[in-house]
Design an enzyme around this catalytic site. Structure first.
Site, PDB file in Angstrom:
ATOM      1  N   SER A  64      36.650  48.712  40.309  1.00 24.93           N
ATOM      2  CA  SER A  64      36.699  48.025  38.905  1.00 24.93           C
ATOM      3  C   SER A  64      35.701  48.796  37.956  1.00 24.93           C
ATOM      4  CB  SER A  64      36.437  46.544  38.885  1.00 24.93           C
ATOM      5  OG  SER A  64      36.867  46.047  37.654  1.00 24.93           O
ATOM      6  N   ASP A 187      47.877  43.253  37.896  1.00 25.37           N
ATOM      7  CA  ASP A 187      46.411  43.430  37.641  1.00 25.37           C
ATOM      8  C   ASP A 187      46.081  42.957  36.268  1.00 25.37           C
ATOM      9  OD1 ASP A 187      43.681  44.029  37.342  1.00 25.37           O
ATOM     10  OD2 ASP A 187      43.873  45.828  38.809  1.00 25.37           O
ATOM     11  N   HIS A 215      43.560  42.163  41.339  1.00 30.68           N
ATOM     12  CA  HIS A 215      42.572  43.151  40.926  1.00 30.68           C
ATOM     13  C   HIS A 215      41.769  43.544  42.156  1.00 30.68           C
ATOM     14  CE1 HIS A 215      40.226  45.585  38.345  1.00 30.68           C
ATOM     15  NE2 HIS A 215      39.153  44.798  38.303  1.00 30.68           N
TER      16      HIS A 215
END
Length: 240
Positions: A64, A187, A215
């Protein structure tokens, strides 16, 4: 968060795990709102860790926003990095008209930050299942929610603002380190087109669409993440 991935590499690689300042087991007494004003400040921490721990270029694995922190670090000090593995990265979360779709409108981000400010535990309870996905495995959501709840709410809100208002699209072309972009379906934080954009804008990037959803594939589908990292990084002894 990496407990099901990192052990798979410990026999062939030196593994260095670190928490961003203010999170996990980091010493929050060293956190300063004045110092941490941009993702580049966290990238500088990453550089310090690699300089201290590694005697050769490292293969950086980030998830991320930490993916983009790795990109910024590699652009600044390319000699420290051999490869980048970027899981669910986004260079900009904010939609920019028809030119770029980051997945969020301005009011979405404002609402998210406001919710963190007014009721952090409630925000964690709502966001954890959306971020994790895989609703048939509620224990995964519990893991993520507990991680959120262990964090100082003010530090978390500050970091979320830095993350969701950041725009690092122009930095992608500056990172020449070979990179693997791993992207999930479904996601809500980094849609597929965002991952493809990151890979397309980086000079030496490879895009791989995972079968995993949500995610956090390193939590929900660690075997697939391990397979792709092994395939990309190879079996040579190195720092990871």
């Amino acid at each position: 968060m990496w407990k099901d991935v990192a052990p798979a590499f410990q026999n062939k690689h030196q593994i260095v795990l670190f928490d961003l300042m203010g999170f996990g087991n980091s010493d929050a007494s060293h956190f300063s709102y004045k110092h941490y004003q941009a993702l580049t400040d966290y990238a500088d921490d990453c550089i310090e860790v690699i300089e201290h721990c590694c005697t050769e270029p490292a293969a950086f694995v980030g998830h991320s926003v930490s993916s983009m922190i790795g990109v910024l670090a590699a652009a600044k000090r390319p000699e420290l990095f051999s490869q980048l593995v970027l899981i669910g990265p986004s260079a900009c979360y904010l939609n920019d008209g028809d030119r770029y779709r980051g997945g969020f409108e301005k009011q979405d981000i404002e609402g998210l930050i406001d919710a963190m400010q007014s009721n952090y535990l409630g925000w964690a309870g709502q966001m954890a299942p959306a971020i994790m996905g895989n609703s048939d495995r509620p224990e995964l959501t519990d893991t993520l929610r507990e991680s959120f709840c262990r964090t100082n709410p003010e530090i978390a809100r500050h970091f979320a603002a830095l993350t969701f208002w950041s725009d690092n699209r122009s930095d992608l072309a500056k990172a020449y380190t070979p990179a693997l972009v791993l992207q999930c379906a479904e996601d809500v934080i980094a849609p597929v087109e965002v991952g493809k954009y990151v890979a397309d804008q980086m000079p030496n990037a490879t895009f791989v669409q995972l079968k995993a959803t949500g995610h956090c594939p390193h939590v929900s589908h660690p075997a697939e993440v391990i397979q792709e990292i092994e395939r990309y990084v190879g079996s040579a002894n190195s720092h990871l």
